[in-house]
Enzyme design. Structure first.
Site, short mmCIF file in Angstrom:
data_model
loop_
_atom_site.label_atom_id
_atom_site.label_comp_id
_atom_site.label_asym_id
_atom_site.label_seq_id
_atom_site.Cartn_x
_atom_site.Cartn_y
_atom_site.Cartn_z
N SER A 258 52.13 -44.51 -21.85
CA SER A 258 52.19 -44.28 -23.30
C SER A 258 53.60 -43.89 -23.72
O SER A 258 54.46 -43.56 -22.88
CB SER A 258 51.21 -43.16 -23.70
OG SER A 258 51.66 -41.91 -23.20
N LYS A 259 53.82 -43.91 -25.01
CA LYS A 259 55.11 -43.47 -25.56
C LYS A 259 55.38 -42.02 -25.17
O LYS A 259 56.52 -41.63 -24.91
CB LYS A 259 55.12 -43.63 -27.07
CG LYS A 259 56.40 -43.13 -27.73
CD LYS A 259 56.32 -43.27 -29.23
CE LYS A 259 57.57 -42.71 -29.90
NZ LYS A 259 57.76 -41.28 -29.66
N ARG A 260 54.33 -41.23 -25.14
CA ARG A 260 54.49 -39.81 -24.78
C ARG A 260 55.07 -39.66 -23.38
O ARG A 260 55.86 -38.76 -23.11
CB ARG A 260 53.14 -39.11 -24.89
CG ARG A 260 53.19 -37.60 -24.73
CD ARG A 260 51.83 -36.99 -25.01
NE ARG A 260 51.38 -37.29 -26.37
CZ ARG A 260 50.17 -37.00 -26.83
NH1 ARG A 260 49.28 -36.43 -26.03
NH2 ARG A 260 49.84 -37.30 -28.07
#
Length: 502
Positions: A258-260
């Site tokens: 994910s972007k996180r």
């Protein structure tokens, strides 16, 4: 002819996992002499994000992955935006309704939510649709009255119970799903006159003559429904082959990338920088972070697939020549961002010095430096082996373009001796000022002979010269620096250090 498609939704920036899916489609198509189509699936009007479509096209242009048909390049099956194909889908909705493969449902969002509270793990299917407000429970007159009154409705597929649905997957083999776990998915919404992904996807794949659907593992759960739709529409003879790619996992595994994860570990998950049109938040991109497109392509190709040997550095043509879906992994691939850096380092070394210099020019200008291309190319040739990213060249080469204004205290304390000022002043006056040509070998020979004749300590002199030229204890061999910056600049920097450091 092999025909494959990449069909993103313009709901935000293109995730690096989507880039890998498009890449595999491209490699498969090119190996088989086929065509790659770009289709924009924008039927979800609520999630549409301005600029997302343009971002997708720009990303593939930077990566060097061309499309043969689709949005941005046209083709015989235009239009390629689903929002422009409303009239096409409507006739297939009507066909499914006419033969009883689908039905109208008038349940409001509030009614559906109430049913979810009433029934744990509620699913709109053969066991529950008899309790709902739809054309299977209402009389034809009641249905007509609701439509005439402008009541909004959806069209749902009618999934029959107690059936094994088989999906033949080129990567995973035969996948068997029981129809009891498939709900009566919405195929069409009267609110905007658009089909949902499930119907539009099937109709477009059929009409655009798609032979193979290569997509992410997250779509595997939708495959049985799509098989049912092909059957309901009488298209089983033209149903494409399916191949569901392994997920890209977090670097440590245990979940989808994910972007996180990128924010947490300091790497991009989007090909280009993205600015959210609502919040204004900026997200890093591979291009702006200093990655070369060929490095990104090579890195992604080996995440979940292998060429059948121990090669790691492969050109696009080599990837095309050896690409085989049978060598795709069934399990997820950990996203090793450190390996991505290694690939980028390797491709910087493979690039011509002139090309790396051209990429470095904007970085120099950002630091207020205007330099001749030939000089930048020379500096890059000496220093590019030390970096993994183009922007990092500044930290390794700044002293070639700007004289040091300060001197690193730790280096000064260790390398600048009590007699350094006197010795460097002598070196400048007695050797360097008259030295011609100011080349590497000749200057080094002359300086070392002078040091030996004076009885000075070679290391002390060289360390002090480096501090004067660079401002810290970094850089290549001293005489490569002096030759590059030239005699006048070398003398100026040494005399300034003598004056300031004493």
């Amino acid at each position: 002819m092999v025909r494959v498609r990449f069909a993103p939704s313009p709901t935000g920036p293109l995730h690096i996992g989507g880039v890998r899916t498009a890449l595999y489609n491209y490699l498969f198509a090119k190996q088989h002499g086929g065509r790659l189509i770009l289709r924009i699936e924008d039927t979800d009007s609520q999630r549409f994000v301005p600029g997302a479509e343009e971002y997708i096209i720009a990303s593939f242009q930077w990566l060097g992955i061309p499309f043969d048909e689709g949005v941005g390049c046209g083709g015989a099956h235009a239009p390629y935006r689903q929002s422009e194909r409303k009239a096409i889908y409507r006739q297939y909705v009507d066909r499914l309704l006419a033969d009883g493969s689908a039905y109208l449902a008038f349940d409001t969002p509030a009614e559906l939510e109430a049913k979810r509270r009433e029934i744990p793990n509620f699913q709109y299917d053969a066991s529950t649709r008899g309790q709902m407000r739809n054309a299977l429970t209402l009389s034809p007159g009641e249905v007509k009255a609701l439509i005439d009154a402008g009541q909004q409705y959806v069209v749902r597929i009618r999934v029959e119970p107690d059936e094994d649905i088989r999906v033949n997957d080129l990567i995973r083999g035969e996948v068997v799903i029981h129809s009891s776990i498939i709900d009566d998915k919405v195929l069409f919404k009267s609110s905007d006159g658009l089909p949902t992904y499930h119907l539009a996807n099937i109709v477009d794949d059929h009409l655009m003559e798609i032979t193979h659907v290569i997509r992410g593992e997250e779509w595997l759960s939708s495959a049985p429904l799509h098989v049912l739709l092909y059957r309901c529409l009488g298209w089983t003879d033209t149903m494409p082959a399916f191949a569901h790619l392994p997920l890209l996992l977090k670097p440590e595994g245990g979940g989808k990338l994910s972007k996180r994860d990128g924010d947490r570990l300091g790497f991009p998950v989007f090909p280009l920088e993205w600015q959210d049109p609502k919040s204004g938040e900026r997200s890093a991109g591979y291009r702006e972070s200093g990655y070369l497109p060929e490095a990104v392509v090579n890195f992604l190709a080996l995440l979940g697939w292998n060429p059948g040997d121990d090669r790691e550095l492969l050109t696009v043509q080599e990837l095309i020549d050896c690409f085989d879906l049978s060598r795709c992994s069934k399990s997820g691939a950990k996203f090793d961002h450190e390996k991505g850096k290694w690939f980028n380092h390797q491709y910087i070394q493979k690039r011509a010095d002139s090309e790396v210099a051209a990429l470095f020019m904007p970085v120099l200008r950002a630091h207020g430096v205007e330099a001749a291309p030939a000089y930048v190319e020379k500096v890059v040739g000496m220093m590019k082996e030390r970096v993994s990213f183009i922007p990092d060249l500044w930290g390794q080469t700044h002293y070639f373009f700007k004289a040091p204004e300060t001197y690193d205290e730790k280096t000064r304390a260790k390398r600048w001796k009590a007699d350094s000022a006197v010795q460097l002043a002598e070196l400048a006056d007695e050797v360097l000022s008259d030295r011609e040509p100011f080349d590497v070998e000749g200057t080094e020979e002359a300086v070392k002979a002078w040091i030996a004749g004076k009885g000075y300590h070679l290391g002390n002199i060289m360390n002090a010269v480096r501090l004067a030229l660079v401002g810290e204890g970094i850089g290549p061999q001293i005489f490569h620096i002096t030759e590059a910056v030239g005699k006048e600049e070398t003398l100026r920097r040494i005399r300034r250090a003598v004056e300031l450091l004493k």
